[in-house]
Design a protein around this motif. Structure first.
Motif, PDB file in Angstrom:
ATOM      1  N   SER A 260      28.486  59.703  41.603  1.00  0.00           N
ATOM      2  CA  SER A 260      27.229  60.465  41.548  1.00  0.00           C
ATOM      3  C   SER A 260      26.032  59.535  41.430  1.00  0.00           C
ATOM      4  CB  SER A 260      27.255  61.427  40.352  1.00  0.00           C
ATOM      5  OG  SER A 260      27.455  60.709  39.138  1.00  0.00           O
ATOM      6  N   PRO A 263      23.029  60.912  44.615  1.00  0.00           N
ATOM      7  CA  PRO A 263      23.030  62.226  45.264  1.00  0.00           C
ATOM      8  C   PRO A 263      21.643  62.576  45.792  1.00  0.00           C
ATOM      9  CG  PRO A 263      22.956  62.501  42.897  1.00  0.00           C
ATOM     10  CD  PRO A 263      23.098  61.026  43.147  1.00  0.00           C
ATOM     11  N   ARG A 265      18.838  65.266  46.158  1.00  0.00           N
ATOM     12  CA  ARG A 265      18.488  66.430  45.345  1.00  0.00           C
ATOM     13  C   ARG A 265      17.570  67.412  46.072  1.00  0.00           C
ATOM     14  NH1 ARG A 265      13.491  66.718  43.018  1.00  0.00           N
ATOM     15  NH2 ARG A 265      12.134  64.904  43.181  1.00  0.00           N
ATOM     16  N   CYS A 527      26.535  71.698  44.030  1.00  0.00           N
ATOM     17  CA  CYS A 527      26.850  70.322  44.415  1.00  0.00           C
ATOM     18  C   CYS A 527      27.684  70.339  45.690  1.00  0.00           C
ATOM     19  CB  CYS A 527      27.613  69.598  43.308  1.00  0.00           C
ATOM     20  SG  CYS A 527      26.660  69.316  41.790  1.00  0.00           S
ATOM     21  N   VAL A 538      29.291  62.545  45.538  1.00  0.00           N
ATOM     22  CA  VAL A 538      28.364  63.675  45.431  1.00  0.00           C
ATOM     23  C   VAL A 538      27.239  63.433  46.431  1.00  0.00           C
ATOM     24  CG1 VAL A 538      26.921  65.051  43.902  1.00  0.00           C
ATOM     25  CG2 VAL A 538      28.921  63.864  42.978  1.00  0.00           C
ATOM     26  N   GLU A 541      22.976  67.576  45.211  1.00  0.00           N
ATOM     27  CA  GLU A 541      23.000  68.477  44.060  1.00  0.00           C
ATOM     28  C   GLU A 541      21.599  68.972  43.811  1.00  0.00           C
ATOM     29  OE1 GLU A 541      24.463  66.466  40.626  1.00  0.00           O
ATOM     30  OE2 GLU A 541      22.735  65.148  40.422  1.00  0.00           O
TER      31      GLU A 541
END
Length: 993
Positions: A260, A263, A265, A527, A538, A541
């Protein structure tokens, strides 16, 4: 099938090509062999299967099921509902409300009824007519796989008949002909992917088609050789730049956490059509398909996803009746998809609704004996309905090729306690709490297959809440758990391949969209995971809803109908939010960043960062300290002139002075004490002036530095210098503060943020002070999360600048939006589960590795999947703990509290491929109970070349269209496989792939 001629042979290849034209447009159709065209209409069969008796009596059990109304006489339950509905119509007529039709029986031969509702424009069908490609009618159903027998198992796997007779639904005659039974396969948590052939039998009918060929082999820009994802991975390093950090690649280890670190966003809003639909009512169950979204509870409502317009709204009847399950009925052709909806109620009723006429066209009252229907599943041309008592009704297709409520279902019994279920390749995967059991149709009655030496539950995981299958990975099934874990099972041998801890929060729903796994959480966050990476990555998210994400649904038909792959989520906030399942923005931005070396020039600079909890020390105390008269000469690199100097202080004022601290915290509500404020401001000014003098005195005379920035907040103080020759390359300087003291209200704990652009690269410096206390690890973790998630800095309004200078789809308002981040401060993380004496003994013996294994920060990074600092790296620590010393000595704390030594003072960094730490060390400054720590970094920044960037952007768009077309082809193959019953190879051959 009726193609305008009597037989398929008479239709001929040319007629078939015309009928399949929407699926083979642009292909050299003359090169497609006629036998492949005929495959689409060939009845699906499996080796070892046989056709059940053709007698209608063998499947007709209607007369033996009380509670199922005959075709000539409605049930008492039905009459009661009809009478109430008629009364509602009469009262509504009296009020002047116009309805389409009262809820009355339409004929003595058909007990179907309409539903009173206010008149609405019936233009939905006309709006959509001609907009969907046609597929041929579905194949003959006489050899449908749901009606075929299961293969006999070898002797070593012989199945003993159950000692207990199967449960028969109440009122069902025990003399009725046998319906289709079920074989059960218990699921196990084996670590091995391929168990011994002596333990698991793989019948030919349960074989799963091979996953699609990895697209990474077809697209050179995919950087994950093992990944079939058509999405390029985020660039981890630039050419010639080392990548740092530990690589974890063992999925079998349940302690492995997903990556993670970077990620994206930015919410993947739908590229066209509606983005948000307000239901203005309880969403209840949720389903998407054929460009429609349906929410069913006390009301059944359907919206057109292209316009967001409400196209249907129906009341089911009495107030206590509500829909508990729903699914769109298969269509004879693609244009018929989404034209009819099946609804199951809490009273065990089933109803079929025509979307175009807004009416209930068929009903079966109390078909589930008053038990609430918890699931309606669609598999090829059949519908399966499951109630809370474990009664499973399979509705096979009739002569038209579609299931009908007017026919008799096949009654079967499965265990009670359903928490989730799904159909994969004709098998029912049933979750009962933590247990998974698998059933498949059989014509020989109900048989239970017990696989010895295997476990059907997972003690280490919570209750199963959801499940999904990902295209291209048809041999794997993913299940979400209530404790934030995702378990993966083999669809071939039904064993558990492993468990991944992805969160500490409840997973409410899972869905496969394209080649990625989507997960909706109880926190309102969604996610997206790349499950082919090792460890999982990831990719995105974001907070999709204010409340828990209760449902996820993917409209897979939308990709070949409208060129969009739409994903919908619902929550308790009574909204439907629509997302782009293709992740076009993410794909383009990631691919553009991967090509960064093609449109950027690079330069490097060196930075020195210092962090120190000064313990209210003043420059004057340094001047009179005999052991440390020239402290900054020790800290600043000798004979070097770094380009950037960053000084981060904590506790420049005495936070243990309760009088001063209280006045500082509550100065907003009381009159400020001028002397106290002047005292604090004077301390900051003294340190600033002292640092300016030291830089001028100790740095080489040939280099001139300028003060770039200073900031303070209740003990925190940041001071940044840069070479005068580089000042012109700095732009967009912004600063902010994040308060974390007393629940985020006050600044005795928190962070100071500084953002600036060096050429076209964004840099964020964070100076923080976290919650103190040996046992307050959770508070410190919460502080870090709040600091990193704070939207504290001004956002960038230019989209192209966001794409060029920020990462993760950010706009610069959050820390993790920036390409390069350096975080320093008194993080206050301690050493766990060791006494003070043991720690001191280990320090004196040089056994730091033993202590670092118990360091709270490092443990959180290893074990906490949502720990904020997982995204940051730290150079290996090879110096003694920096806290807590007796002031003026080298002895650890000897006060009454006897605090244990710890590495409280830390420097971490983030910027894959853009930053490298050269050294990490502490300095022996004894005027505080903390030792200062410094780190030297080599940082690479870029300059954008506009013309080259534009060419790269156009190239990315062209490549995305190729990927989009491949995903559309996969959606067509999925339709041919799941709806028309072809296997993957037949479907690919038919499409010429």
């Amino acid at each position: 099938m009726d193609l305008g001629c009597k037989t398929l042979t008479e239709a001929g290849p040319h007629r078939l090509r015309q009928h399949l034209n929407p699926y083979i447009q642009g292909l050299p159709t003359e090169t497609i062999p006629p036998h492949l065209l005929l495959q689409l209409l060939r009845p699906t069969s499996h080796p070892g299967s046989h056709t059940p008796p053709s007698s209608d009596d063998s499947l007709n059990t209607d007369a033996a099921i009380p509670g199922t109304p005959s075709r000539s006489e409605p049930s008492t339950h039905s009459v009661r509902k009809i009478e109430k509905s008629q009364a509602a119509v009469r009262s509504s007529d009296a009020a002047g409300i116009k309805f389409d039709q009262g809820r009355v029986p339409q004929s003595s031969e058909n007990p179907s009824v309409g539903t009173p509702r206010m008149s609405r424009s019936n233009t939905w069908k006309q709006d959509h007519e001609g907009s969907r490609p046609e597929l041929p009618p579905r194949p003959d159903v006489k050899s449908h796989p749901i009606l075929t027998a299961a293969p006999k198992l070898p002797n070593r796997m012989s199945v003993q008949a159950s000692r207990e007779a199967p449960r028969v639904p109440e009122g069902v005659s025990k003399t009725q002909p046998k319906g289709i039974g079920w074989q059960e396969r218990r699921i196990d948590r084996y670590k091995t992917v391929e168990p011994s052939s002596s333990l698991v039998h793989r019948p030919a009918q349960t074989s799963v088609p091979k996953p699609a060929e990895s697209l990474s082999n077809q697209f050179p820009y995919s950087q994950a050789p093992r990944s079939p994802l058509p999405y390029p991975n985020t660039p981890q390093s630039l050419p010639g730049q080392e990548r740092y950090g530990n690589q974890i690649s063992q999925f079998e280890n349940s302690s492995v956490l997903p990556d993670s670190s970077s990620p994206n966003r930015r919410p993947p809003y739908s590229k066209s059509g509606a983005r948000i639909i307000h239901t203005n009512h309880d969403t209840g169950s949720f389903e998407m398909g054929a460009g429609l979204a349906c929410c069913a509870g006390q009301l059944v409502r359907i919206w057109d996803l292209a316009s967001g317009r409400l196209v249907l709204s129906l009341v089911l009847g009495e107030k206590e009746i509500r829909a508990t399950a729903q699914a769109f009925k298969p269509g004879t052709t693609t244009s018929d998809e989404g034209s009819h909806l099946w609804i199951g109620t809490n009273y065990g009723d089933l109803q079929e609704i025509s979307v175009s006429t807004h009416k209930i066209i068929s009903s079966r009252w109390n078909v589930h004996n008053g038990r609430s229907i918890v699931r309606i599943l669609r598999y090829q041309s059949t519908m399966w309905t499951l109630d809370e008592d474990g009664t499973l009704l399979v509705w096979p297709p009739i002569d038209s090729g579609l299931p009908s409520l007017e026919e008799q279902p096949i009654v079967n019994k499965v265990p009670r306690g359903h928490t989730f279920s799904m159909v994969v390749s004709g098998l029912l995967w049933l979750a009962l709490g933590r247990t998974i059991r698998v059933f498949r149709p059989s014509a020989d009655g109900i048989e239970e297959l017990s696989l010895p030496q295997q476990l059907s539950s997972q003690p280490s995981a919570g209750e199963i809440t959801s499940g999904a299958v990902i295209e291209g990975q048809l041999d794997k099934i993913y299940f979400g758990h209530s404790d934030g874990k995702i378990s993966v099972y083999s669809a071939v041998n039904y064993t558990c391949l492993g468990t991944m801890t992805v969160s500490v929060y409840r997973i409410n729903c899972l869905a496969g969209a394209g080649n990625l796994l989507w997960a909706g959480y109880n926190t309102g966050k969604v996610c997206i995971y790349d499950t082919q990476a090792s460890p999982w990555k990831v990719l995105k998210e974001w907070h999709a809803h204010e409340g828990p994400v209760s449902r996820l649904s993917v409209d897979r038909s939308s990709l070949w109908m409208s060129g969009l792959l739409q994903v919908g989520t619902v929550s308790l906030d009574n909204t439907i939010r629509l997302w782009d399942g293709l992740l076009e923005d993410y794909w383009l931005q990631t691919d553009l960043q991967r090509k960064e070396t093609d449109w950027c020039d690079y330069r490097e600079f060196e930075a020195v960062v210092m962090t120190w909890n000064a313990g209210a020390t003043t420059p004057a105390s340094l001047r009179y300290e005999q052991k440390d008269p020239n402290v900054l000469r020790m800290i600043l690199p000798p004979n070097k002139a770094p380009d950037l100097l960053v000084f981060g202080f904590q506790e420049l004022v005495d936070l243990e002075d309760k009088r001063l601290t209280a006045k500082t915290l509550f100065k907003g509500s009381k009159r400020k004490d001028a002397n106290d404020q002047d005292h604090m401001g004077r301390q900051y000014r003294d340190w600033r002036d002292h640092l300016v003098r030291c830089v001028e005195e100790y740095m080489p005379s040939s280099e001139v530095y300028v003060l770039l920035h200073t900031a303070s907040m209740v003990g925190l103080f940041s001071c940044v210098f840069i070479k005068a020759s580089l000042r012109a390359r700095i732009s967009k300087i912004e600063a902010a503060e994040v308060k974390r003291g007393m629940g985020g209200l006050h600044g005795n704990k928190g962070a100071l943020l500084l953002r600036f652009h060096f050429d076209d690269s964004s840099i964020c410096l964070i100076n923080c002070h976290l919650a103190a206390g040996q046992s307050n690890t959770m508070h410190r973790n919460n502080d870090i999360t709040a600091i990193l998630d704070a939207v504290a800095l001004p956002s960038e309004q230019d989209p192209s600048s966001c794409c060029d200078s920020y990462m993760g789809g950010g706009d610069g308002s959050m820390i993790l939006d920036h390409e390069i981040c350096i975080l320093n401060g008194d993080l206050n993380y301690r050493i766990d589960t060791m006494s003070r004496d043991v720690v001191i003994k280990a320090v004196r013996s040089g056994n730091l590795e033993k202590l670092l294994e118990r360091d709270q920060l490092l443990v959180s990074r290893r074990k906490n999947p949502i720990f904020g600092l997982k995204a940051f790296a730290e150079c290996p620590i090879d110096f003694d703990p920096t806290y807590k010393y007796d002031v003026g000595s080298d002895n650890y704390d000897s006060s009454e509290k006897h605090r244990s030594p710890a590495w409280c003072d830390r420097i971490l960094y983030r910027g894959p491929g853009k930053i490298k730490q050269l050294d990490y060390r502490r300095h022996e400054l004894r005027v505080s109970d903390h030792r200062p720590v410094t780190g030297t970094f080599k940082v690479r920044v870029k300059s954008v070349i506009s013309e080259k960037r534009q060419r790269a952007w156009e190239q990315c768009q062209e490549e995305f269209e190729v990927v989009k077309q491949k995903l559309a082809d996969e959606a067509k193959i999925q339709y041919l496989r799941d709806v028309l019953g072809l296997d993957v190879e037949e479907a690919r051959g038919l499409l010429g792939r």
